[in-house]
Structure formats: structure tokens, C-alpha cells
Design an enzyme around this catalytic site. Structure first.
Site, PDB file in Angstrom:
ATOM      1  NE  ARG A  90      -3.959  -2.083   2.089  1.00  0.00           N
ATOM      2  CZ  ARG A  90      -3.788  -3.178   2.821  1.00  0.00           C
ATOM      3  NH1 ARG A  90      -2.788  -3.265   3.670  1.00  0.00           N
ATOM      4  NH2 ARG A  90      -4.621  -4.181   2.704  1.00  0.00           N
ATOM      5  CE  LYS A 150      -0.513  12.817 -15.608  1.00  0.00           C
ATOM      6  NZ  LYS A 150      -0.877  13.155 -17.003  1.00  0.00           N
ATOM      7  CD  GLU A 171       7.308  14.473 -23.462  1.00  0.00           C
ATOM      8  OE1 GLU A 171       6.585  15.476 -23.327  1.00  0.00           O
ATOM      9  OE2 GLU A 171       6.832  13.316 -23.554  1.00  0.00           O
ATOM     10  CE  LYS A 195       5.450  16.568 -15.245  1.00  0.00           C
ATOM     11  NZ  LYS A 195       5.524  15.312 -15.919  1.00  0.00           N
ATOM     12  CD  GLU A 215      -3.925  15.200 -16.917  1.00  0.00           C
ATOM     13  OE1 GLU A 215      -2.765  14.810 -16.688  1.00  0.00           O
ATOM     14  OE2 GLU A 215      -4.588  14.819 -17.887  1.00  0.00           O
ATOM     15  NE  ARG A 272       0.661  16.043 -14.167  1.00  0.00           N
ATOM     16  CZ  ARG A 272       1.333  15.388 -13.252  1.00  0.00           C
ATOM     17  NH1 ARG A 272       1.066  15.556 -11.984  1.00  0.00           N
ATOM     18  NH2 ARG A 272       2.295  14.555 -13.588  1.00  0.00           N
ATOM     19  CG  ASN A 324      -1.561  14.889 -21.351  1.00  0.00           C
ATOM     20  OD1 ASN A 324      -0.536  14.300 -21.041  1.00  0.00           O
ATOM     21  ND2 ASN A 324      -2.606  14.968 -20.550  1.00  0.00           N
ATOM     22  CG  HIS A 344       1.521  13.407 -24.701  1.00  0.00           C
ATOM     23  ND1 HIS A 344       2.199  14.574 -24.989  1.00  0.00           N
ATOM     24  CD2 HIS A 344       2.332  12.704 -23.871  1.00  0.00           C
ATOM     25  CE1 HIS A 344       3.357  14.570 -24.348  1.00  0.00           C
ATOM     26  NE2 HIS A 344       3.476  13.457 -23.662  1.00  0.00           N
ATOM     27  CG  HIS A 396      -0.535   8.331 -25.823  1.00  0.00           C
ATOM     28  ND1 HIS A 396      -1.239   8.792 -24.733  1.00  0.00           N
ATOM     29  CD2 HIS A 396       0.769   8.445 -25.487  1.00  0.00           C
ATOM     30  CE1 HIS A 396      -0.398   9.179 -23.792  1.00  0.00           C
ATOM     31  NE2 HIS A 396       0.824   8.974 -24.227  1.00  0.00           N
ATOM     32  CG  HIS A 456       6.575   8.922 -24.994  1.00  0.00           C
ATOM     33  ND1 HIS A 456       5.208   8.727 -25.023  1.00  0.00           N
ATOM     34  CD2 HIS A 456       6.763  10.077 -24.307  1.00  0.00           C
ATOM     35  CE1 HIS A 456       4.607   9.708 -24.367  1.00  0.00           C
ATOM     36  NE2 HIS A 456       5.520  10.550 -23.926  1.00  0.00           N
TER      37      HIS A 456
HETATM   38  P1  NAD Z   1      13.170   4.464 -21.926  1.00  0.00           P
HETATM   39  O1  NAD Z   1      12.986   4.410 -20.486  1.00  0.00           O
HETATM   40  O2  NAD Z   1      12.718   3.313 -22.735  1.00  0.00           O
HETATM   41  O3  NAD Z   1      14.701   4.758 -22.228  1.00  0.00           O
HETATM   42  C1  NAD Z   1      15.120   4.858 -23.556  1.00  0.00           C
HETATM   43  C2  NAD Z   1      16.278   3.886 -23.876  1.00  0.00           C
HETATM   44  O4  NAD Z   1      17.481   4.413 -23.353  1.00  0.00           O
HETATM   45  C3  NAD Z   1      16.125   2.519 -23.258  1.00  0.00           C
HETATM   46  O5  NAD Z   1      16.628   1.548 -24.124  1.00  0.00           O
HETATM   47  C4  NAD Z   1      16.982   2.641 -22.007  1.00  0.00           C
HETATM   48  O6  NAD Z   1      17.425   1.383 -21.524  1.00  0.00           O
HETATM   49  C5  NAD Z   1      18.122   3.448 -22.520  1.00  0.00           C
HETATM   50  N1  NAD Z   1      18.848   4.219 -21.532  1.00  0.00           N
HETATM   51  C6  NAD Z   1      18.347   4.834 -20.450  1.00  0.00           C
HETATM   52  N2  NAD Z   1      19.285   5.589 -19.869  1.00  0.00           N
HETATM   53  C7  NAD Z   1      20.414   5.428 -20.582  1.00  0.00           C
HETATM   54  C8  NAD Z   1      21.713   5.946 -20.482  1.00  0.00           C
HETATM   55  N3  NAD Z   1      22.034   6.856 -19.560  1.00  0.00           N
HETATM   56  N4  NAD Z   1      22.642   5.548 -21.365  1.00  0.00           N
HETATM   57  C9  NAD Z   1      22.313   4.672 -22.367  1.00  0.00           C
HETATM   58  N5  NAD Z   1      21.084   4.164 -22.532  1.00  0.00           N
HETATM   59  C10 NAD Z   1      20.141   4.539 -21.643  1.00  0.00           C
HETATM   60  O7  NAD Z   1      12.432   5.756 -22.558  1.00  0.00           O
HETATM   61  P2  NAD Z   1      12.257   7.257 -22.059  1.00  0.00           P
HETATM   62  O8  NAD Z   1      12.190   8.064 -23.293  1.00  0.00           O
HETATM   63  O9  NAD Z   1      13.211   7.636 -21.005  1.00  0.00           O
HETATM   64  O10 NAD Z   1      10.805   7.240 -21.381  1.00  0.00           O
HETATM   65  C11 NAD Z   1       9.655   6.928 -22.136  1.00  0.00           C
HETATM   66  C12 NAD Z   1       8.588   6.494 -21.174  1.00  0.00           C
HETATM   67  O11 NAD Z   1       8.279   7.561 -20.279  1.00  0.00           O
HETATM   68  C13 NAD Z   1       7.285   6.119 -21.840  1.00  0.00           C
HETATM   69  O12 NAD Z   1       6.823   4.922 -21.292  1.00  0.00           O
HETATM   70  C14 NAD Z   1       6.343   7.250 -21.480  1.00  0.00           C
HETATM   71  O13 NAD Z   1       5.009   6.841 -21.404  1.00  0.00           O
HETATM   72  C15 NAD Z   1       6.870   7.644 -20.140  1.00  0.00           C
HETATM   73  N6  NAD Z   1       6.553   9.019 -19.747  1.00  0.00           N
HETATM   74  C16 NAD Z   1       6.005   9.198 -18.529  1.00  0.00           C
HETATM   75  C17 NAD Z   1       5.712  10.473 -18.097  1.00  0.00           C
HETATM   76  C18 NAD Z   1       5.196  10.693 -16.711  1.00  0.00           C
HETATM   77  O14 NAD Z   1       4.780  11.809 -16.399  1.00  0.00           O
HETATM   78  N7  NAD Z   1       5.228   9.702 -15.856  1.00  0.00           N
HETATM   79  C19 NAD Z   1       5.982  11.585 -18.916  1.00  0.00           C
HETATM   80  C20 NAD Z   1       6.548  11.357 -20.173  1.00  0.00           C
HETATM   81  C21 NAD Z   1       6.827  10.061 -20.575  1.00  0.00           C
HETATM   82  N1  GLY Z   2       3.667  14.002 -18.862  1.00  0.00           N
HETATM   83  C1  GLY Z   2       2.380  14.482 -18.516  1.00  0.00           C
HETATM   84  C2  GLY Z   2       2.202  14.795 -17.084  1.00  0.00           C
HETATM   85  O1  GLY Z   2       3.081  14.602 -16.288  1.00  0.00           O
HETATM   86  O2  GLY Z   2       1.147  15.238 -16.695  1.00  0.00           O
END
Ligand code: NAD
Ligand code: GLY
Length: 361
Positions: free
Chosen positions: A119, A141, A183, A225, A235, A241, A245, A248, A252, A265
């Protein structure tokens, strides 16, 4: 080192931005007091940084390394279960600390594990991609994908701190760096014209990984942010907030249709922002010169500017199933200028149709 604070009452936390922070014992002594710490990472990041972090945390800690398979296609319930399995096998209790060491995929899934294990247990974000340093690690998020839609299962759950070490970007592939820049550009587009202007001047330095420019971009992105999240953590207001998006809903749909991971992404979001800008221009809300500046900056960031070939019907179906859709008319974040955006479903549907069938190449 720069420290920003995100002010959310008893869920407030600092964001540290700087060089060599993975080696900074003082930060971890302050925020990682738990005796048992599970480091959630993946098989790409672990060989690069797991040992350094383990050493920084110190010999007196019990470290549980949890190494997930890499990639967006593993951001799912099975992978989440691997984390629970390891925690339970190691008899972790409510006092365990989780550390997400990785990009947005690791951060989102680890955050959701922290939100739900017993939890709720504490967690720290150590984002290792540009995208995760400027966006996903900040704001709470967390979640996983479902085969019927992206990020459909999750929770708002804030970390105890975010440690954004710019040096970790040295090993990041160029394509991933560009994906993160999408982003970064987003903040300029939705609320910060001055930052957009700055990005036009500094984009070349950013794509060359100039560290002073990267620090400034991460800091200005996180400031934006933090302000947005402070104003609307859950949101619940459609114009705060939700504007994060931008691009997005289109993006998506692209990720979903093309297969998670085939389009990154950030790449899908970049195209989504271009489609949103085109639609805004066609609605008469955004001036043509501003539309052209948007495309130019996205291209300069090394991002794609042409959508993949998806039929209008398929696009619409996918966009309708996005969780931002209410009723029949799809909610979209659209632009009234560079630096101004709003979520709306009050637009001529013909213009959406024109956007989905427009030849951008
Ligand atoms: P990712 O986590 O897949 O990382 C991208 C690639 O880089 C992967 O292969 C990873 O292993 C590699 N990598 C990571 N750090 C590295 C480093 N320092 N050196 C070499 N390789 C490295 O992708 P991302 O772009 O970081 O994140 C995308 C994800 O984030 C999506 O799932 C998206 O939905 C999510 N997201 C979430 C929010 C939120 O608010 N929570 C906001 C935007 C995106
Ligand atoms: N990436 C969208 C949010 O954090 O609200």
C-alpha cells in the site's frame, strides 16, 4: 548543483540537477536512510551505472538489484510482477526504499510498484534519459501499459526526491536524446515563449550534448513542470496539467499502432505536436509563421516531422480510446500561439479530419 523544489505540502520534494550526482554520498545519506534498498533498473542501464550507485549508497545497506528487460514493450503487468516477486522473495517490508535507475519506462513502472507494494513505500527517481530528467521523473504520474492502451493502469504517487545527473546522458544514444528534446520543446510551446526562443538559439548545442546547455534545458523544463504540477497535481483542471499532453493524443495513437518501441515516445509526441500545430493553424488559432517555426525547431532537434501512414479511421479509433477522450468529440490540446495552449473539444471536426489526412512530407 542546482536544486529546485516542488511544493506539494507533505508530498514536497527536491529535484537535484548537476554533474556526477550519482557519486554524491551526501544526497543519498539525506534521502536514502532505509536499511534495505531495491534498485529497479534494466539490462541496458545496470551494466553502466548500478555498481556506481551501489557504492555511493554504502556497504551498510542491503541492496536488492532488480534488473528488468529493457523497452517500452515490457512496461506491463508481467514486469511489474517481477518487482513484487523480488521484493517478497527478499522479505522486503514497508520500510524498503525503491530507487528507479533508468529512463521513463523504469521510472513509471518502479513508481507504480512503490505506490502499490504494501500500500505504498518510499521511492527515489534517478532519471537516466533526457526525457525522464525533464518530464517523467517529476510530478508523480506512475503506471504501466495495457494491450488496449498506453499508461492505462497507474497512480499519482510522488517520489521523495529526483536526482538528475547530466553526466548519465553521455552514454545516451543520439536518437534517445532527440526524443527527450520533444518534451523540452513542449514546455516552450505550451507556456514559455522565452524558453522556445532560447531553444531556437541553443538547439545545436543541445544535440551536441553541450553540458551547460543541457543543464539549463533540464532546469528550465523542470521549473515549468514543477509549476504546472503544483497548480494541478491530479490533472483535475482542464487547462493546467492537461496541457502537458500537447501532441500526446496523436502520439499515443502512433505508438499504439506502430508497436510500442518502434516509434519512441518522444518521436511520436513530436509528430503529435506538429499535427496539433497544423490543426490550430487550420482553425485560424495559430499564425502560419509560428506553425513553421514549430516544425523547424522540431526538425533541428533531430526529430521526425512526417507522421507514419495510418488511415484516418484507424487514427480516430485509437484516439477515441485514449483516456483523454470524453463523449464523442476527442479532447485535444491545441495552440493559440507559441507559449499558449488549451485543452478543448470545441473545434470543427472537419479540421481534425483534414489534419489526419494531410500530407506533411
Ligand atoms: P526508456 O525508459 O525506454 O529509455 C530509452 C532507452 O534508453 C532505453 O533503451 C533505455 O534502456 C536506454 N537508456 C536509459 N538511460 C540510458 C543511459 N544513460 N545511457 C544509455 N542508454 C540509456 O524511454 P524514455 O524516453 O526515457 O521514457 C519513455 C517512457 O516515459 C514512456 O513509457 C512514457 O510513457 C513515459 N513518460 C512518462 C511520463 C510521466 O509523467 N510519468 C511523462 C513522459 C513520458
Ligand atoms: N507528462 C504528462 C504529465 O506529467 O502530466
Amino acid at each position: 548543483m542546482k536544486t529546485l523544489n516542488i511544493n506539494l505540502g507533505d508530498r514536497s520534494y527536491p529535484i537535484y540537477i548537476g554533474h556526477n550526482l550519482l557519486n554524491d554520498k551526501e544526497i543519498f545519506q539525506r534521502h536514502a536512510k532505509a536499511k534495505t534498498i531495491a534498485i529497479v533498473t534494466n539490462d541496458i542501464v545496470a551494466p553502466l551505472y548500478l555498481n556506481i550507485l551501489t557504492q555511493t549508497l554504502g556497504k551498510d545497506k542491503k541492496i536488492i538489484p532488480i534488473i528488468l528487460p529493457d523497452g517500452e514493450s515490457y512496461k506491463n503487468l508481467d514486469t511489474l510482477n517481477l518487482i513484487y516477486d523480488e521484493l517478497l522473495k527478499n522479505k522486503a517490508g514497508r520500510d524498503v526504499l525503491l530507487i528507479a535507475l533508468g529512463g521513463g519506462v523504469v521510472g513509471d513502472i518502479c513508481g507504480f510498484a512503490a505506490a502499490s507494494f504494501m500500500r505504498g513505500v518510499d521511492f527515489i527517481q534517478i532519471p537516466t534519459t533526457l526525457l525522464s530528467q525533464v518530464d517523467s521523473s517529476v510530478g508523480g504520474k506512475t503506471g504501466i501499459n495495457h494491450s488496449l492502451g498506453k499508461n492505462m493502469i497507474g497512480a499519482f504517487y510522488q517520489p521523495k526526491c529526483v536526482v538528475a545527473d547530466i553526466n548519465l546522458l553521455n552514454t545516451l544514444p543520439q536518437r534517445e536524446l532527440s526524443a527527450g528534446l520533444a518534451e523540452v520543446i513542449k514546455y516552450g510551446l505550451i507556456r514559455d515563449l522565452e524558453f522556445f526562443n532560447w531553444l531556437e538559439t541553443y538547439m545545436k548545442k543541445l544535440t551536441n550534448k553541450d553540458s551547460a546547455s543541457l543543464i539549463e534545458a533540464v532546469e528550465r523544463s523542470c521549473t515549468n513542470k514543477a509549476e504546472v504540477v503544483e497548480a494541478d497535481e491530479l490533472e483535475s483542471d482542464k487547462n493546467i496539467r492537461a496541457t502537458l499532453n500537447l501532441g500526446h493524443t496523436f502520439g499515443h495513437a502512433i505508438e499504439n499502432e506502430m508497436g510500442y518501441g518502434n516509434w519512441l515516445h518522444g518521436e511520436a509526441v513530436a509528430i503529435g505536436m506538429i499535427m496539433a500545430a497544423f490543426m490550430s493553424k487550420e482553425l485560424g488559432w495559430l499564425r502560419t509563421p509560428e506553425y513553421l517555426r514549430i516544425i523547424q525547431l522540431i526538425e533541428l532537434a533531430g526529430l521526425p516531422i512526417t507522421p507514419p501512414d495510418i488511415s484516418e479511421k484507424k487514427f480516430l479509433d485509437l484516439m477515441m480510446s485514449d483516456k483523454k477522450t470524453k463523449g464523442n468529440q476527442i479532447n485535444l490540446v491545441l495552440q493559440t500561439a507559441i507559449g499558449e495552449a488549451m485543452l478543448t473539444n470545441e473545434y470543427d471536426p472537419e479540421i481534425l479530419s483534414k489534419t489526419l489526412t494531410h500530407n506533411f512530407s
